[in-house]
Design an enzyme around this catalytic site. Structure first.
Site, short mmCIF file in Angstrom:
data_model
loop_
_atom_site.label_atom_id
_atom_site.label_comp_id
_atom_site.label_asym_id
_atom_site.label_seq_id
_atom_site.Cartn_x
_atom_site.Cartn_y
_atom_site.Cartn_z
N ARG A 28 0.82 -1.21 0.00
CA ARG A 28 0.00 0.00 0.00
C ARG A 28 0.87 1.27 0.00
O ARG A 28 0.45 2.30 -0.54
CB ARG A 28 -0.95 0.00 1.20
CG ARG A 28 -2.09 -0.99 1.03
CD ARG A 28 -3.06 -0.98 2.19
NE ARG A 28 -4.24 -1.78 1.88
CZ ARG A 28 -5.21 -2.04 2.75
NH1 ARG A 28 -5.14 -1.55 3.98
NH2 ARG A 28 -6.25 -2.77 2.40
N LYS B 187 -19.64 -17.92 -0.63
CA LYS B 187 -21.07 -17.80 -0.35
C LYS B 187 -21.78 -16.80 -1.25
O LYS B 187 -21.29 -15.70 -1.48
CB LYS B 187 -21.26 -17.38 1.12
CG LYS B 187 -20.80 -18.43 2.12
CD LYS B 187 -21.10 -17.98 3.54
CE LYS B 187 -20.71 -19.07 4.55
NZ LYS B 187 -21.05 -18.65 5.94
N GLY C 235 -11.70 -9.38 -2.30
CA GLY C 235 -11.59 -10.67 -1.63
C GLY C 235 -10.29 -11.41 -1.90
O GLY C 235 -9.20 -10.86 -1.79
N GLY D 198 -13.09 -4.08 -0.32
CA GLY D 198 -14.50 -3.73 -0.19
C GLY D 198 -14.95 -2.62 -1.11
O GLY D 198 -16.08 -2.63 -1.60
#
Length: 392
Positions: A36, A193, A350, A373
């Protein structure tokens, strides 16, 4: 979308409040992954080159409005100085005189903004306090854009504002992928999921021409079609939702692609005995852990006719061999198409970055977002406050 970049701003002699994301992992007081930090280098260097004085505003961890010594941004100073290749002055609470006194060519790091209770509340007083310390606002933290905080949204309305180089790259990549893409447009959505990606799937079926669903998510869709999935990870309670998504896709001319064949094992372990089966042949004690070769071949065939790819999530349990096969082969096919100039490929969110790194192709995609996100919320069609504040 319209927003200003560093190219549109006169920075000479000006203090540039620069929101960055340097929320890096630290162990024993040292930064263990400086990714980062390396990604903000172009922005800081450009501000310095234009005669500006970058004053970095950043959060670190979750101190919840209180001073927590182990979450001080002082810990990042050695890594910042190494990668920015310039002097970095640390200031706990900025005042205008101290900032003006900083020599040209020096960057400034302000203490963890989340030590202030007003940060996460987007307190107007905190935003006004910060704005009075600078003359230009630059947001280079796309990963923090979903949050309407004082340093991500509040200050942007009080100063001439622009996107930094990393923010600019993210926005241009996402605009190319979903805003005005070259078609046909294909999306790969995988992961464990369906419940975590309902908004994403609902938005994508309205935007893309082809949607490949993989990972544990695919099992839920197969089960919704009446296919037995044995002991596989599956959200049986979402069968109706899965069918609704498939119905919606038919109404928008989006073709949903589910596995044509499956890789089944009796245990979730590296090197476990496994076999390729048809989707109707999973035994009661079997677990579907990857897509099979017919599925990969179909992906290759569809991809060969597509111009833009959005990738989010693996096609199988890529962390454990040999259940990484479909993810690796499909990712490498996308990388080859990208390198040949036939495909614009944008990936993120993810486990995606880890999966593409595992396949050895992250550098070959057109753009790989590390924003997590924020990337997902954008694909879901949500308005990101940190981006909206820059639009004019």
């Amino acid at each position: 979308m319209t927003w200003k970049t560093l190219d549109d701003m006169d920075l000479a002699g000006k203090i540039v409040l620069t929101r960055v994301d340097i929320n890096v992992p630290v162990k024993d007081g040292a930064v263990t992954d400086a990714t980062r930090i390396t990604r903000i280098v172009p922005t800081i260097h450009d501000i310095l080159a234009k005669g500006g004085k970058p004053v970095m505003l950043a959060h670190f961890g979750r101190p919840k409005g209180e001073y927590v010594p182990e979450l001080s941004l002082k810990l990042t100073l050695p890594a910042l100085r190494e990668h920015l290749d310039c002097d970095v002055k640390f200031i706990e609470k900025p005042d205008r005189a101290s900032l003006e006194a900083v020599p040209r060519g020096t960057a400034v790091l302000v203490e963890n903004t989340r030590f202030a209770p007003g940060e996460e509340k987007n307190d107007p007083d905190m935003a006004a306090f910060l704005a009075s310390r600078g003359e230009v606002y630059c947001n280079d933290a796309f990963s923090a854009a979903p949050r309407a905080h004082a340093t991500t949204e509040g200050v942007a309305h009080l100063l001439p504002s622009c996107a930094g180089r990393l923010m600019e790259a993210e926005l241009r990549a996402l605009e190319a992928a979903l805003g005005h893409p070259d078609r046909p447009l294909i999306a790969v959505v995988g992961g464990a999921k369906v419940s975590t990606k309902l908004a994403l799937l609902g938005n994508l079926v309205e935007k893309v021409d082809h949607l490949f669903i993989g990972g544990g998510m695919a099992n839920t869709f197969l089960a919704a079609e009446g296919i037995h999935v044995g002991k596989s990870l599956c959200e049986h309670d979402l069968a109706v939702t899965a069918r609704e998504i498939m119905d919606k896709a038919r109404g928008t001319d989006c073709t949903i692609h589910l596995p044509l064949d499956i890789v089944v094992a009796r245990e979730f372990a590296a090197g476990a005995a496994h076999e390729v089966m048809g989707i109707d042949d999973c035994p009661e004690d079997g677990m579907i852990l990857d897509a099979g070769p017919k599925t990969v071949a179909e992906f290759d065939s569809v991809l060969s006719n597509c111009r833009t790819l959005i990738w989010n999530g693996p096609l199988g349990a890529f962390e454990i061999e040999p259940f990484d096969t479909a993810t690796v082969k499909a990712a490498r096919a996308a990388a080859e198409a990208t390198k040949s100039g036939k495909l614009i490929s944008v990936a993120g969110g993810g486990d995606t970055v880890a999966a593409l790194n595992h396949a050895g192709v992250a550098e070959d995609f057109t753009y790989v977002s590390t924003a997590g996100g924020a990337f997902l919320e954008w694909l879901e069609g949500k308005t990101l406050p940190g981006v909206a504040a820059l639009q004019g």
